[in-house]
Design a protein around this motif. Structure first.
Motif, PDB file in Angstrom:
ATOM      1  N   SER A   1     -73.066  91.933  -0.285  1.00  0.00           N
ATOM      2  CA  SER A   1     -73.747  92.839  -1.210  1.00  0.00           C
ATOM      3  C   SER A   1     -72.878  93.084  -2.436  1.00  0.00           C
ATOM      4  CB  SER A   1     -73.968  94.206  -0.553  1.00  0.00           C
ATOM      5  OG  SER A   1     -74.808  94.113   0.542  1.00  0.00           O
ATOM      6  N   TYR A   2     -73.531  93.500  -3.515  1.00  0.00           N
ATOM      7  CA  TYR A   2     -72.783  94.063  -4.628  1.00  0.00           C
ATOM      8  C   TYR A   2     -72.055  95.314  -4.143  1.00  0.00           C
ATOM      9  CZ  TYR A   2     -76.013  91.402  -7.680  1.00  0.00           C
ATOM     10  OH  TYR A   2     -76.760  90.430  -8.297  1.00  0.00           O
ATOM     11  N   SER A   3     -70.874  95.573  -4.678  1.00  0.00           N
ATOM     12  CA  SER A   3     -70.271  96.891  -4.477  1.00  0.00           C
ATOM     13  C   SER A   3     -70.684  97.770  -5.645  1.00  0.00           C
ATOM     14  CB  SER A   3     -68.748  96.780  -4.417  1.00  0.00           C
ATOM     15  OG  SER A   3     -68.216  96.566  -5.718  1.00  0.00           O
ATOM     16  N   ALA A   4     -70.277  99.042  -5.592  1.00  0.00           N
ATOM     17  CA  ALA A   4     -70.412  99.876  -6.781  1.00  0.00           C
ATOM     18  C   ALA A   4     -69.686  99.175  -7.929  1.00  0.00           C
ATOM     19  CB  ALA A   4     -69.804 101.251  -6.523  1.00  0.00           C
ATOM     20  N   SER A   5     -70.149  99.402  -9.163  1.00  0.00           N
ATOM     21  CA  SER A   5     -69.592  98.650 -10.294  1.00  0.00           C
ATOM     22  C   SER A   5     -68.101  98.885 -10.523  1.00  0.00           C
ATOM     23  CB  SER A   5     -70.377  98.958 -11.571  1.00  0.00           C
ATOM     24  OG  SER A   5     -71.706  98.510 -11.436  1.00  0.00           O
ATOM     25  N   PRO A   6     -67.591 100.117 -10.376  1.00  0.00           N
ATOM     26  CA  PRO A   6     -66.137 100.276 -10.548  1.00  0.00           C
ATOM     27  C   PRO A   6     -65.358  99.889  -9.293  1.00  0.00           C
ATOM     28  CG  PRO A   6     -67.307 102.401 -10.591  1.00  0.00           C
ATOM     29  CD  PRO A   6     -68.281 101.373 -10.138  1.00  0.00           C
ATOM     30  N   GLY A   7     -66.035  99.360  -8.293  1.00  0.00           N
ATOM     31  CA  GLY A   7     -65.388  98.958  -7.052  1.00  0.00           C
ATOM     32  C   GLY A   7     -65.780  99.872  -5.910  1.00  0.00           C
ATOM     33  N   LEU A   8     -65.483  99.423  -4.673  1.00  0.00           N
ATOM     34  CA  LEU A   8     -65.770 100.228  -3.490  1.00  0.00           C
ATOM     35  C   LEU A   8     -65.004 101.546  -3.569  1.00  0.00           C
ATOM     36  CD1 LEU A   8     -65.456  97.324  -0.906  1.00  0.00           C
ATOM     37  CD2 LEU A   8     -67.537  98.635  -1.314  1.00  0.00           C
ATOM     38  N   GLN A   9     -65.685 102.650  -3.301  1.00  0.00           N
ATOM     39  CA  GLN A   9     -65.060 103.958  -3.398  1.00  0.00           C
ATOM     40  C   GLN A   9     -63.813 104.034  -2.501  1.00  0.00           C
ATOM     41  OE1 GLN A   9     -65.650 106.167  -5.521  1.00  0.00           O
ATOM     42  NE2 GLN A   9     -64.413 107.864  -4.728  1.00  0.00           N
ATOM     43  N   LEU A  10     -63.951 103.519  -1.291  1.00  0.00           N
ATOM     44  CA  LEU A  10     -62.831 103.499  -0.345  1.00  0.00           C
ATOM     45  C   LEU A  10     -61.593 102.831  -0.942  1.00  0.00           C
ATOM     46  CD1 LEU A  10     -61.849 103.686   2.646  1.00  0.00           C
ATOM     47  CD2 LEU A  10     -62.789 101.401   2.929  1.00  0.00           C
ATOM     48  N   VAL A  11     -61.791 101.703  -1.589  1.00  0.00           N
ATOM     49  CA  VAL A  11     -60.655 100.953  -2.149  1.00  0.00           C
ATOM     50  C   VAL A  11     -60.064 101.729  -3.324  1.00  0.00           C
ATOM     51  CG1 VAL A  11     -59.915  98.758  -3.133  1.00  0.00           C
ATOM     52  CG2 VAL A  11     -61.695  98.786  -1.381  1.00  0.00           C
ATOM     53  N   ARG A  12     -60.924 102.319  -4.142  1.00  0.00           N
ATOM     54  CA  ARG A  12     -60.421 103.121  -5.268  1.00  0.00           C
ATOM     55  C   ARG A  12     -59.573 104.288  -4.757  1.00  0.00           C
ATOM     56  NH1 ARG A  12     -65.464 104.939  -8.511  1.00  0.00           N
ATOM     57  NH2 ARG A  12     -64.133 105.127 -10.347  1.00  0.00           N
ATOM     58  N   GLU A  13     -59.994 104.881  -3.660  1.00  0.00           N
ATOM     59  CA  GLU A  13     -59.211 105.987  -3.104  1.00  0.00           C
ATOM     60  C   GLU A  13     -57.864 105.501  -2.568  1.00  0.00           C
ATOM     61  OE1 GLU A  13     -61.888 107.869  -0.339  1.00  0.00           O
ATOM     62  OE2 GLU A  13     -63.181 108.574  -1.983  1.00  0.00           O
ATOM     63  N   ASP A  14     -57.872 104.334  -1.935  1.00  0.00           N
ATOM     64  CA  ASP A  14     -56.608 103.789  -1.440  1.00  0.00           C
ATOM     65  C   ASP A  14     -55.675 103.410  -2.588  1.00  0.00           C
ATOM     66  OD1 ASP A  14     -57.265 104.222   1.171  1.00  0.00           O
ATOM     67  OD2 ASP A  14     -57.832 102.156   1.617  1.00  0.00           O
ATOM     68  N   VAL A  15     -56.240 102.914  -3.680  1.00  0.00           N
ATOM     69  CA  VAL A  15     -55.411 102.611  -4.853  1.00  0.00           C
ATOM     70  C   VAL A  15     -54.779 103.904  -5.377  1.00  0.00           C
ATOM     71  CG1 VAL A  15     -55.459 101.861  -7.269  1.00  0.00           C
ATOM     72  CG2 VAL A  15     -56.631 100.499  -5.530  1.00  0.00           C
ATOM     73  N   ALA A  16     -55.578 104.981  -5.424  1.00  0.00           N
ATOM     74  CA  ALA A  16     -55.048 106.259  -5.923  1.00  0.00           C
ATOM     75  C   ALA A  16     -53.887 106.737  -5.038  1.00  0.00           C
ATOM     76  CB  ALA A  16     -56.159 107.303  -5.975  1.00  0.00           C
ATOM     77  N   ARG A  17     -54.031 106.601  -3.729  1.00  0.00           N
ATOM     78  CA  ARG A  17     -52.942 107.022  -2.839  1.00  0.00           C
ATOM     79  C   ARG A  17     -51.699 106.145  -3.011  1.00  0.00           C
ATOM     80  NH1 ARG A  17     -57.118 108.904   0.461  1.00  0.00           N
ATOM     81  NH2 ARG A  17     -57.601 106.790   1.117  1.00  0.00           N
ATOM     82  N   TYR A  18     -51.933 104.851  -3.251  1.00  0.00           N
ATOM     83  CA  TYR A  18     -50.807 103.936  -3.512  1.00  0.00           C
ATOM     84  C   TYR A  18     -50.032 104.399  -4.744  1.00  0.00           C
ATOM     85  CZ  TYR A  18     -48.692  99.829  -5.781  1.00  0.00           C
ATOM     86  OH  TYR A  18     -47.843  98.988  -6.449  1.00  0.00           O
ATOM     87  N   ILE A  19     -50.761 104.744  -5.789  1.00  0.00           N
ATOM     88  CA  ILE A  19     -50.116 105.185  -7.027  1.00  0.00           C
ATOM     89  C   ILE A  19     -49.369 106.497  -6.788  1.00  0.00           C
ATOM     90  CG2 ILE A  19     -50.580 106.005  -9.382  1.00  0.00           C
ATOM     91  CD1 ILE A  19     -52.950 103.987  -9.438  1.00  0.00           C
ATOM     92  N   GLU A  20     -49.948 107.378  -6.000  1.00  0.00           N
ATOM     93  CA  GLU A  20     -49.265 108.645  -5.688  1.00  0.00           C
ATOM     94  C   GLU A  20     -47.957 108.403  -4.936  1.00  0.00           C
ATOM     95  OE1 GLU A  20     -52.154 111.032  -3.610  1.00  0.00           O
ATOM     96  OE2 GLU A  20     -53.007 111.805  -5.498  1.00  0.00           O
ATOM     97  N   ARG A  21     -47.982 107.496  -3.961  1.00  0.00           N
ATOM     98  CA  ARG A  21     -46.743 107.180  -3.237  1.00  0.00           C
ATOM     99  C   ARG A  21     -45.715 106.558  -4.176  1.00  0.00           C
ATOM    100  NH1 ARG A  21     -50.344 105.101   0.474  1.00  0.00           N
ATOM    101  NH2 ARG A  21     -49.778 102.951  -0.055  1.00  0.00           N
ATOM    102  N   ARG A  22     -46.181 105.687  -5.059  1.00  0.00           N
ATOM    103  CA  ARG A  22     -45.272 104.995  -5.982  1.00  0.00           C
ATOM    104  C   ARG A  22     -44.628 105.964  -6.963  1.00  0.00           C
ATOM    105  NH1 ARG A  22     -48.246 101.488 -10.376  1.00  0.00           N
ATOM    106  NH2 ARG A  22     -48.355 103.575 -11.278  1.00  0.00           N
ATOM    107  N   ASP A  23     -45.420 106.906  -7.502  1.00  0.00           N
ATOM    108  CA  ASP A  23     -44.981 107.723  -8.632  1.00  0.00           C
ATOM    109  C   ASP A  23     -44.615 109.153  -8.261  1.00  0.00           C
ATOM    110  OD1 ASP A  23     -45.488 105.540 -10.220  1.00  0.00           O
ATOM    111  OD2 ASP A  23     -47.412 106.273 -10.985  1.00  0.00           O
ATOM    112  N   GLY A  24     -45.106 109.629  -7.124  1.00  0.00           N
ATOM    113  CA  GLY A  24     -44.864 111.023  -6.781  1.00  0.00           C
ATOM    114  C   GLY A  24     -45.634 112.009  -7.647  1.00  0.00           C
ATOM    115  N   VAL A  25     -46.677 111.543  -8.291  1.00  0.00           N
ATOM    116  CA  VAL A  25     -47.545 112.441  -9.067  1.00  0.00           C
ATOM    117  C   VAL A  25     -48.994 112.141  -8.686  1.00  0.00           C
ATOM    118  CG1 VAL A  25     -45.931 112.735 -10.992  1.00  0.00           C
ATOM    119  CG2 VAL A  25     -47.562 110.849 -11.045  1.00  0.00           C
TER     120      VAL A  25
END
Lengths: 540, 540
Positions: A167-191
Motif C-alpha cells: 500500500s501507499y504510506s502516508a505521504s510524509p511517511g509512516l507515522q510510526l517511522v517518523r516517531e522513531d526518527v524523532a526519538r533517534y534524534i532526541e537520543r543523538r542530540d539530547g534535545v
C-alpha cells in the motif's frame, strides 16, 4: 501546420529538440554519473566482448556505493527487510502481510532460508512475542504470533486500513517511522524532536530538492540565491540549475583541512548580494567530497552568521555516522542550535537531511532518507506536506529499513552483539582505509591529500604540468577530466574530476571513494600514484 | 540586518514564510490527498480516542490503493521480492545477497517462512537450477545454487561490480529489467521495442514529471502549453502549476461515456494558442477518474491531430491491465502509431507511462514504473538520461517486482496456474464491482454514473439542490466538497470531490474507487446513495 501535413510534402519536424527543450535542464550537470561514468560502462562492455585492455576490470571509485564495492550488508537489516516484505497469503491470520520467524532463538539456525542469525528471533520472543524487527510496538501494528515451533507474525502498518507494504504510506511517511526518527534524534542530540517535523523521502536528494523548491522565488536581482560550498556535492548545483536559482559559491580552505571560514561566507554573501537575493546557506558536514568534520565552534559561528544575515540553513548530514578521525566528533546543527538558546534556537530556520544510503549500512538501492525541519513557519510546513503528497509516498521498503537503522538493537537485545560487531567492523575498516588513502597519496610527489576525517571520499589535489593543460585544451576537456579519462583508459580506475564538484581556479583534484576492500584499495592507490607519476613525466 | 541582531532588539523574522515562498508551489493542488483526506485521518484518530460517531470506521475510497482495501498481494510477486531482497551473509557462496529456496518443488510446503507456493520452487529447478524469480537468465546474474534439501541461490545484479540490491542501479534502471520491459511491450503490441527507450522510474508520476520538465520552456505567449483532459488525474495540474507551464483544458464528453472528441481537442488548442504555445497533448487511457476505454479509431484520430498540430503525445496507460467492459479492449498509443505507418510512425513523438501500482497486483508502496519514449530526438534522450542520473536511481526493490510483472509465469511454468488464478480472481472481482457500482448508483434518482469500462474508479455526477449550493458558498466550499465533507462526517465514507479533477462548470461529481471487497462495496454504495437522498431532501 495542418496545411503542411495535408500537402504531404514538407516533413513535420520534432516538437522536442535540443533547441526547443527546457534550457534549465540543459544547464544541469551531474559529474558523479557524468561522461567519465558513461565511458566506464562502455569499457566494461568492451571487456566482456573481449577487447584487450591493460586491465581486467573497471574499479568504480566514483560513487559512494558501499555494497557495489563488496561491503557486506548488515544481517539484521536484511532480516527485518525480508520479513516485513514477504507478505504470503493465508498463513492462518487472514491478513495479507505475514512473515514467519523461528520461535526458538539464538544458537544454530535449523533451516537455511529462515536464518535469523543468533539473536534476531530470540530478541523478538524476548520482547513479548510481538516484538519483531524494526516495528516493535504491538499497539502500533505488530500482531502477536500464534505459538509453535515456527510462528507467523503479521506486519500491519499503523493505520488499520493500510495493511500491506504494497500500500501507499502516508505521504510524509509512516507515522510510526517518523516517531522513531524523532526519538533517534532526541537520543543523538539530547534535545526534543517531534514526528511532525520529520518528512521521509526517496533518499536525501529528494528531500533536499523539495526544500529548495519551497525556497526559490523572485526574479532578476530578487531571485533566490543559495550559498553552497566549493567543492560541493553536485546535487546542489544540479538542483539550483534546474530550479533556476542563483548559485553563490563559498570556498572551503584546502590549506586548513577544508575548514569552513565565516569570513569567506561573508565575502561570498557580499558577492551574491550584488546579483541576487541570497536566502539559503547549505552546509555539508561531514564534507562531501572533502571529508572534513566541522568543529562545534565553527557550527556556532555559522548559526550566528545565518541569524545575523537572515539565511535559511540547510545541513546535509548524511555522513553523520562516518567519522574516522579520533579528534573529531559529529555535532548536528540542530543540537548546537538548540544549545545556543534564544534568540537563535527560536528563530533560525534549519532543515537537516539524513539518508540510509551511507553510514555503516550503505543501503543505497532502497532510496530512503528524511528531513527534519526546525523553526519552519507552520503554513510553509503545510505547503511542504502538500508538495510531498503529489508524489504519493516514499518507497515503503526503504521506510522499514530506515526504521530499523534509527532504532537498532540495543545492549541486552539478543541481536545486539552480532549487529554491533558487524557495524564496528565496517566503521573500523573505513577508518583504516581513510588513513591508508591519505598516507599513500601523500607519499607521491605532486599529490596532496588532506586527512579524511569523515564521509567516504578523498579529494586529493594534483599538480599538473603545463603541457598536460595544453593537451587537455586541445581535447576540449578540463585538465582534471583529461587526467581522469586517461587514468580510466589505462588502468580501469574510475574517479570523478574535481571540476565536477568545483575547485579554486588553477587547482585540480579528483574524488575517489575509500570503499574498495583494503587489499584492493592498496593496489588501487599504488596503481593510481604510479600512473600519476608516469603522466607527469609524459607531459614534462 | 547584522545591526538589528547586534542591537538585540527587533526580533529577526523568518526567511521562509507563505509570502516569501515559491508562489508556484503555493498554487499546486492535489485533491486525492487534499483536505478531505486530512479530515479523514483526524476522524480515524477521534475514533481511536473513543469520540462517538455514527460509524465505526473510515472507508478510504479516495485513492487507488488496492491492498489498503484488503486485496491480497499476488503470491508469486511477494515470493520473488522477499527472495531477491533477503541478502543473508555467508551461506556458503561468499556473495552478499543470497536467498534460500527449497530444492523440492510443488506440493505441500514443509516449513512456514519458506513457503514457495505450489510451483515457484519447481519452476526454478525446472528451468535449469539458475532460473529464479523474476531475474531468470543465469548469464545475467543468477548464480547456480549448490545441491541439497535446501539450497542457496544468489542474486547479483547485471554488473559484476554491483552485487547487491542495496547498491544503486544504473540511473535509467537495471539493464536486465529494461530489456524485459521492451520484450513485454513487443508481446503486447507486436511491434519492436528497445531497452534504450525505456527509463524506469519511482512510480509513473516521477516519469511523467521528468518528461514535462524537458518540455517546458519559453515565457509569456511562447510558454509551453499542455493539453490535459477534464476531468484529469490531478498529478497533471499539480505538475504544471509547479513547473509554471500553461494548463490547457479539453473536456471529455460525459454524455457519450467520457469519450474524447477531436473537435473538442481542436477547440481547446485554438483557445490555448491565444495565450501560450501548446506543445504537449496528455491522454489518460483507460481514464482516471472517468473509467472510459478509448477505441482504436479514436486513438488514430488523436495521433493524426498530434501530427497535424505538432504536439508531443504523453499517454498515461497505467491502467492498461484494468479493462472490464466486454466490448472494450486496450490499444496502446505505441501500437496504433506504429501500425499507422509513415509519416506518423516516423514522426510523432510519444511518451507512454506504466506503473506497478495498479493492474491486478497493486504494488503501490514499492514506487516503480517506467516510460517508453518513441521518436525522441537522440540528444534530448541524452538529456533525459542526465536528468534522471541526478536522483541516482529508482528504488531497486520496485525494479525487481516490475521485472516479474512484465515477465510473469507462462503456461507450462510450475507457478503459472496459481499465478493466473490469483490474477483472474482479482480482475473478475474488479469487473463485477465496476458493474455493481454503475448499477447501484444509477438506481438512485439524481446520481448519474457512466459505465466503468476500465481503471479503478467511478466518477458519478450528482444533482445538487440550489439550497445546498448556497450552504456550500456560506462555508466557502465548492458544492461537491461540501457534499463529500458531510458524507465523510456522517458515514465515514471518504471520496474525492469532482472539483479536484475538474468538471464542466455547474456540474458536480465525486471520484470513488471500486476497490473495497464486494460485500463492503455493496454496503458502501447503499449508504452513499441513501445519504445522497437524505442530503437532497434536507436542502430541498
Amino acid at each position: 501546420m495542418a496545411l503542411a501535413a495535408a500537402a504531404g510534402g514538407a516533413r513535420r519536424g520534432a516538437v522536442l529538440t535540443p533547441e526547443s527543450m527546457n534550457p534549465a535542464i540543459r544547464r544541469v550537470e551531474y559529474a558523479v554519473r557524468g561522461p567519465i561514468v558513461v565511458r566506464a560502462t562502455e569499457i566494461e562492455r568492451e571487456l566482456r566482448e573481449g577487447v584487450p585492455k591493460p586491465f581486467t576490470e573497471v574499479i568504480r571509485a566514483n560513487i559512494g556505493d558501499a555494497h557495489a564495492m563488496g561491503q557486506q550488508p548488515i544481517t539484521f537489516l536484511r532480516q527485518v527487510r525480508a520479513r516485513a516484505q514477504r507478505g504470503d497469503r493465508g498463513q492462518g491470520t487472514g491478513t495479507p502481510v505475514s512473515v514467519a520467524v523461528p520461535s526458538s532463538g539464538g544458537g544454530a539456525v535449523p533451516v537455511p532460508g529462515a536464518d535469523e542469525g543468533p539473536g534476531a528471533a530470540q530478541r523478538r520472543q524476548g520482547a513479548g512475542a510481538a516484538a519483531v524487527g524494526g516495528l516493535r510496538r504491538p499497539e502500533r501494528g505488530w500482531v502477536s504470533p500464534p505459538p509453535g515451533r515456527w510462528h507467523t507474525v503479521t506486519w500491519v502498518s499503523p493505520r488499520p486500513s493500510r495493511p500491506s507494504p504494497g500500500s501507499y504510506s502516508a505521504s510524509p511517511g509512516l507515522q510510526l517511522v517518523r516517531e522513531d526518527v524523532a526519538r533517534y534524534i532526541e537520543r543523538r542530540d539530547g534535545v526534543p524532536a517531534s514526528a511532525d517535523d520529520i518528512f521521509l523521502s526517496t533518499g536525501a536528494s529528494d528531500a533536499i530538492v523539495s526544500m529548495l523548491k519551497l525556497l526559490v522565488s523572485g526574479s532578476g536581482p530578487s531571485r533566490t540565491g543559495v550559498l553552497i560550498p566549493i567543492p560541493q556535492y553536485p546535487l546542489y548545483s544540479a538542483a539550483l540549475a534546474e530550479l533556476e536559482a542563483v548559485q553563490v559559491n563559498y570556498y572551503l580552505a584546502e590549506d586548513r583541512c577544508w575548514a569552513l571560514d565565516v569570513a569567506e561566507l561573508r565575502r561570498a554573501l557580499g558577492e551574491g548580494r550584488r546579483r541576487c537575493s541570497p536566502r539559503v546557506l547549505c552546509i555539508i558536514n561531514p564534507g562531501n567530497p572533502t571529508g572534513q568534520v566541522q568543529s562545534r565552534e565553527c557550527i556556532e559561528e555559522v548559526i550566528k552568521f545565518a541569524y545575523d544575515e537572515k539565511l535559511f540553513l540547510m545541513a546535509d548530514e548524511v555522513y553523520q555516522d562516518n567519522i574516522y578521525d579520533k579528534d573529531s566528533a559529529f555535532h548536528s546543527f540542530k543540537k548546537v542550535l538548540m544549545e545556543m538558546g534564544p534568540p537563535y534556537s527560536e528563530t533560525v530556520e534549519l532543515a537537516s537531511f539524513h539518508s540510509i544510503s551511507k553510514g555503516y549500512h550503505g543501503e543505497c538501492g532502497l532510496r530512503s532518507g528524511y528531513v527534519e525541519v526546525v523553526n519552519l513557519n507552520p503554513e510553509v510546513k503545510a505547503e511542504l506536506s502538500k508538495l510531498v503528497s503529489v508524489r504519493l509516498c516514499p518507497p515503503v521498503p526503504g521506510q522499514v529499513v530506515l526504521d530499523t537503522i534509527v532504532d537498532p538493537p540495543k545492549p541486552g537485545d539478543p541481536s545486539y552483539e552480532r549487529f554491533q560487531a558487524e557495524k564496528e567492523a565496517v566503521l573500523s575498516s573505513l577508518a583504516e582505509k581513510a588513513r591508508l588513502t591519505q598516507e599513500m597519496f601523500n607519499r607521491t610527489p605532486g599529490i596532496h591529500c588532506n586527512p579524511v576525517q569523515g564521509a567516504m571520499y578523498s579529494f586529493p589535489r594534483i599538480d599538473l604540468p603545463p603541457r598536460a593543460l595544453a593537451a587537455a585544451k586541445e581535447k576540449k576537456q578540463t585538465p582534471d577530466m583529461f587526467f581522469c579519462m586517461r587514468l580510466l583508459e589505462e588502468t580501469g580506475i574510475c574517479v570523478v574530476p574535481g571540476s565536477g564538484f568545483g575547485q579554486k581556479e588553477g587547482t585540480f583534484h579528483f574524488r575517489m571513494t575509500i570503499l574498495p576492500p583494503t587489499e584492493k584499495l592498496k593496489i588501487l592507490l599504488e596503481k593510481l600514484s604510479s600512473f600519476y607519476t608516469k603522466f607527469v613525466q609524459e607531459f614534462s
